[in-house]
Design a protein around this motif. Structure first.
Motif, PDB file in Angstrom:
ATOM      1  N   ASP A 126       0.753  -1.134  -0.178  1.00 23.17           N
ATOM      2  CA  ASP A 126      -0.143  -0.281   0.100  1.00 23.17           C
ATOM      3  C   ASP A 126       1.167   1.557  -0.125  1.00 23.17           C
ATOM      4  OD1 ASP A 126       0.786   0.810   2.630  1.00 23.17           O
ATOM      5  OD2 ASP A 126      -0.490  -0.277   3.638  1.00 23.17           O
ATOM      6  N   GLY A 127       0.230   2.633   0.086  1.00 19.44           N
ATOM      7  CA  GLY A 127       0.970   3.893  -0.094  1.00 19.44           C
ATOM      8  C   GLY A 127       1.989   3.731   1.413  1.00 19.44           C
ATOM      9  N   VAL A 128       1.711   3.371   2.106  1.00 19.60           N
ATOM     10  CA  VAL A 128       1.615   4.183   3.503  1.00 19.60           C
ATOM     11  C   VAL A 128       3.521   2.602   4.090  1.00 19.60           C
ATOM     12  CG1 VAL A 128       2.103   3.577   5.624  1.00 19.60           C
ATOM     13  CG2 VAL A 128       0.158   4.229   5.263  1.00 19.60           C
ATOM     14  N   GLU A 129       3.680   2.091   2.937  1.00 17.15           N
ATOM     15  CA  GLU A 129       4.383   0.885   3.508  1.00 17.15           C
ATOM     16  C   GLU A 129       5.148   1.250   1.803  1.00 17.15           C
ATOM     17  OE1 GLU A 129       5.681  -3.500   3.326  1.00 17.15           O
ATOM     18  OE2 GLU A 129       3.694  -3.265   2.780  1.00 17.15           O
TER      19      GLU A 129
ATOM     20  N   ALA B  21       0.831   8.594  -1.596  1.00 12.31           N
ATOM     21  CA  ALA B  21       2.442   8.950  -1.556  1.00 12.31           C
ATOM     22  C   ALA B  21       2.805   9.034  -2.375  1.00 12.31           C
ATOM     23  CB  ALA B  21       1.901   7.237  -1.917  1.00 12.31           C
ATOM     24  N   THR B  22       3.010  10.026  -3.684  1.00  9.84           N
ATOM     25  CA  THR B  22       4.079  10.210  -3.893  1.00  9.84           C
ATOM     26  C   THR B  22       4.459  11.627  -3.560  1.00  9.84           C
ATOM     27  OG1 THR B  22       3.437   9.604  -6.137  1.00  9.84           O
ATOM     28  CG2 THR B  22       3.673  11.633  -6.371  1.00  9.84           C
ATOM     29  N   ARG B  23       2.989  11.858  -3.181  1.00  8.45           N
ATOM     30  CA  ARG B  23       3.675  13.378  -2.966  1.00  8.45           C
ATOM     31  C   ARG B  23       4.096  13.598  -1.291  1.00  8.45           C
ATOM     32  NH1 ARG B  23      -1.420  15.010  -2.027  1.00  8.45           N
ATOM     33  NH2 ARG B  23      -1.286  16.299  -4.073  1.00  8.45           N
ATOM     34  N   GLN B  24       4.142  13.084  -0.858  1.00  7.20           N
ATOM     35  CA  GLN B  24       5.129  12.400   0.707  1.00  7.20           C
ATOM     36  C   GLN B  24       6.096  11.896   0.007  1.00  7.20           C
ATOM     37  OE1 GLN B  24       2.986  10.615   4.040  1.00  7.20           O
ATOM     38  NE2 GLN B  24       4.368   9.580   4.798  1.00  7.20           N
ATOM     39  N   ILE B  25       6.390  11.195  -0.127  1.00  6.63           N
ATOM     40  CA  ILE B  25       7.808  10.697  -1.102  1.00  6.63           C
ATOM     41  C   ILE B  25       8.813  11.887  -1.662  1.00  6.63           C
ATOM     42  CG2 ILE B  25       9.341   9.098  -2.822  1.00  6.63           C
ATOM     43  CD1 ILE B  25       7.238   7.275  -2.233  1.00  6.63           C
ATOM     44  N   MET B  26       8.254  12.908  -2.299  1.00  5.24           N
ATOM     45  CA  MET B  26       8.673  14.130  -3.054  1.00  5.24           C
ATOM     46  C   MET B  26       8.768  15.137  -2.147  1.00  5.24           C
ATOM     47  SD  MET B  26       9.314  13.128  -5.912  1.00  5.24           S
ATOM     48  CE  MET B  26       9.722  13.893  -6.843  1.00  5.24           C
ATOM     49  N   VAL B  27       8.743  14.987  -0.788  1.00 10.01           N
ATOM     50  CA  VAL B  27       9.265  16.020   0.415  1.00 10.01           C
ATOM     51  C   VAL B  27      10.027  15.297   1.149  1.00 10.01           C
ATOM     52  CG1 VAL B  27       7.915  16.693   2.341  1.00 10.01           C
ATOM     53  CG2 VAL B  27       7.134  16.959   0.220  1.00 10.01           C
ATOM     54  N   GLU B  28       9.934  13.960   1.763  1.00  9.74           N
ATOM     55  CA  GLU B  28      10.507  13.116   2.274  1.00  9.74           C
ATOM     56  C   GLU B  28      11.458  12.744   2.078  1.00  9.74           C
ATOM     57  OE1 GLU B  28       9.491   9.942   4.729  1.00  9.74           O
ATOM     58  OE2 GLU B  28       7.770  11.002   5.490  1.00  9.74           O
ATOM     59  N   ARG B  29      12.571  12.304   0.407  1.00  8.33           N
ATOM     60  CA  ARG B  29      12.703  12.294  -0.077  1.00  8.33           C
ATOM     61  C   ARG B  29      12.734  12.122  -1.472  1.00  8.33           C
ATOM     62  NH1 ARG B  29      15.706   7.581  -2.460  1.00  8.33           N
ATOM     63  NH2 ARG B  29      18.273   8.074  -2.511  1.00  8.33           N
ATOM     64  N   ALA B  30      12.725  13.342  -2.443  1.00 10.60           N
ATOM     65  CA  ALA B  30      13.385  13.812  -3.996  1.00 10.60           C
ATOM     66  C   ALA B  30      13.142  12.482  -4.556  1.00 10.60           C
ATOM     67  CB  ALA B  30      13.212  14.916  -4.160  1.00 10.60           C
TER      68      ALA B  30
ATOM     69  N   ASP C 245       1.571   2.641  -7.843  1.00 10.34           N
ATOM     70  CA  ASP C 245       0.435   2.785  -8.736  1.00 10.34           C
ATOM     71  C   ASP C 245      -0.518   3.651  -8.730  1.00 10.34           C
ATOM     72  OD1 ASP C 245      -2.287   0.973  -9.608  1.00 10.34           O
ATOM     73  OD2 ASP C 245      -1.554  -0.767  -8.875  1.00 10.34           O
ATOM     74  N   ILE C 246      -1.919   3.786  -8.627  1.00  6.66           N
ATOM     75  CA  ILE C 246      -2.698   4.750  -7.989  1.00  6.66           C
ATOM     76  C   ILE C 246      -3.357   4.246  -7.209  1.00  6.66           C
ATOM     77  CG2 ILE C 246      -4.321   6.113  -9.239  1.00  6.66           C
ATOM     78  CD1 ILE C 246      -1.860   7.401  -9.305  1.00  6.66           C
ATOM     79  N   GLN C 247      -4.215   2.811  -7.919  1.00 10.70           N
ATOM     80  CA  GLN C 247      -5.337   2.246  -6.306  1.00 10.70           C
ATOM     81  C   GLN C 247      -4.207   2.124  -5.821  1.00 10.70           C
ATOM     82  OE1 GLN C 247      -8.085   3.724  -6.643  1.00 10.70           O
ATOM     83  NE2 GLN C 247      -8.726   4.226  -8.969  1.00 10.70           N
ATOM     84  N   MET C 248      -4.135   2.222  -4.469  1.00 10.79           N
ATOM     85  CA  MET C 248      -3.520   1.414  -2.881  1.00 10.79           C
ATOM     86  C   MET C 248      -4.594   1.739  -2.140  1.00 10.79           C
ATOM     87  SD  MET C 248       0.749   1.661  -4.259  1.00 10.79           S
ATOM     88  CE  MET C 248       0.433   3.082  -3.305  1.00 10.79           C
ATOM     89  N   PRO C 249      -4.988   1.104  -0.884  1.00  8.63           N
ATOM     90  CA  PRO C 249      -5.531   0.813   0.112  1.00  8.63           C
ATOM     91  C   PRO C 249      -5.044   2.354   0.605  1.00  8.63           C
ATOM     92  CG  PRO C 249      -4.288  -1.201   0.145  1.00  8.63           C
ATOM     93  CD  PRO C 249      -4.222  -0.447  -1.196  1.00  8.63           C
ATOM     94  N   ASN C 250      -5.301   2.454   1.951  1.00  7.42           N
ATOM     95  CA  ASN C 250      -4.590   3.181   3.293  1.00  7.42           C
ATOM     96  C   ASN C 250      -3.971   4.707   2.976  1.00  7.42           C
ATOM     97  OD1 ASN C 250      -5.032   1.293   4.637  1.00  7.42           O
ATOM     98  ND2 ASN C 250      -3.472   0.062   4.670  1.00  7.42           N
ATOM     99  N   LEU C 251      -2.790   4.389   1.815  1.00 10.40           N
ATOM    100  CA  LEU C 251      -2.451   5.543   1.292  1.00 10.40           C
ATOM    101  C   LEU C 251      -2.881   5.775  -0.110  1.00 10.40           C
ATOM    102  CD1 LEU C 251      -1.608   8.049   1.819  1.00 10.40           C
ATOM    103  CD2 LEU C 251       0.908   7.717   1.625  1.00 10.40           C
ATOM    104  N   ASP C 252      -3.152   5.814  -1.433  1.00  8.97           N
ATOM    105  CA  ASP C 252      -3.101   6.260  -2.374  1.00  8.97           C
ATOM    106  C   ASP C 252      -1.782   7.004  -3.024  1.00  8.97           C
ATOM    107  OD1 ASP C 252      -3.242   8.839  -2.962  1.00  8.97           O
ATOM    108  OD2 ASP C 252      -6.132   8.306  -3.760  1.00  8.97           O
TER     109      ASP C 252
END
Length: 335
Positions: free
Chosen positions: A21-24, A51-60, A40-47
């Motif tokens: 899922d997106g959190v993982e 997930a993309t937005r959070q990854i780009m903030v934490e570690r581009a 992927d786009i459609q994922m449980p817990n965090l789509d």
């Protein structure tokens, strides 16, 4: 899993983690520090968008969105590009699919190419654009209504194009022709997304359509876009140029031939040098070339090639490209 199997078939790719899922996905990206993420786009817990937005903030990290051609997934994929993903590609069908081999090759080549992109998050503010006095590179005064604006981009382009269009004033009436290198099947969704997020009239270009004031036209899948006789759009199935159809060079060459000094060419983020030949022709015919600067590009290939060739005096920060276009037109008065 199909995608893991496809990636495992290429000896140059090592799958270091598979998230459920997106959190993982965010946690794995933080812990494993991969060169590229297949999302992927459609994922449980965090789509996939969040997930993309959070990854780009934490570690581009370069992110490739792998999406079905379902209209909902295409719309979500466009939002993921806005969140920071670099590319979107079609999810291959099963091994029995007629396009499986082709789709798999495209997926593998895209993932390997994106793994080479080095992203740096830029949080510092950019100084306001200072309008300069007209120079020899500025287009001569003429009728605004006869102007055309061409925009081309590749890697990282959807969000860059969105920012340029959104930065134009509501009464901007110059027709805009756009080439974006994007996977087959996503052009219509891209046009719809731009229309919805910029409040500008954006549609897929149709052959023979008369350009309208203020309208934006997107090159459709597998067709070059240009301007033909009497101000009508022209779509061509001519051979790809440097591997691209639609091609930025085709667009800019067409604008040079049809409008010359009454055209502006904007080259944005993207790999390679597509657009260079056409921009050179546009410059020779008296048109104005605007190239995105390195600091605001995801990939400096296409604008860098134009700047190294001396087709623009300096790069322009993405946030100020709309201002540059408007400033160029402000110097123009009807004869």
């Amino acid at each position: 899993m199909l995608l893991v199997s496809i990636y495992g078939s290429d000896p140059e790719i090592e799958v270091v983690g598979e998230a459920c899922d997106g959190v993982e996905a965010v946690a794995m990206c933080r812990a494993l520090r991969p060169d590229v993420v297949s999302m992927d786009i459609q994922m449980p817990n965090l789509d996939g968008i969040a997930a993309t937005r959070q990854i780009m903030v934490e570690r581009a990290t370069p992110i490739v969105i792998v999406s079905s051609l379902d209209s909902t997934d295409i719309r979500f994929s466009m939002h993921a590009l806005n969140a920071g993903a670099l590319m979107v590609v079609a999810k291959p069908g099963g091994p029995g699919s007629a396009t499986y081999e082709l789709d798999s090759r495209e997926l593998l080549s895209t993932v390997k190419a994106m793994a080479q992109v080095k992203l740096v998050r830029r949080w510092a503010s950019i100084p306001p654009y200072q309008q300069r006095a007209p120079t020899e590179s500025a287009i001569a005064p003429t009728d605004r209504a006869s102007m055309l604006l061409g925009i081309a981009a590749s890697t990282g382009g959807p969000n860059a194009i969105r920012k340029v269009l959104a930065g134009l004033p509501p009464d901007f009436d110059t027709p805009i022709l756009i080439v974006q290198h994007i996977a087959a099947g996503f052009s219509e969704g891209f046009a719809t997304w731009l229309h919805d997020t910029t409040s500008r009239p954006v549609t897929l270009a149709r052959h023979g359509e008369l350009v309208e004031r203020g309208a934006c036209y997107i090159a459709p899948d597998d067709r070059h876009l240009g301007i033909g006789a009497a101000g009508k759009l022209s779509l061509s199935a001519a051979a790809p140029i440097e591997g691209f159809r639609p091609s930025a060079s085709f667009l800019f060459s067409s604008l040079a031939a049809s409008n010359g000094a009454m055209a502006i060419g904007v080259i944005l983020t993207g790999m390679g040098s597509d657009g260079l030949t056409g921009l050179r022709e546009l410059k020779e015919r008296g048109g104005l070339v605007i190239a995105q600067d390195e600091a605001t590009c995801d990939v400096f290939g296409m604008p860098g090639a134009a700047l190294r060739a001396g087709l623009a005096p300096a790069g322009t920060p993405l946030e100020h490209i709309a201002d540059r276009v408007v400033a160029a037109l402000a110097h123009r008065k009807p004869p």
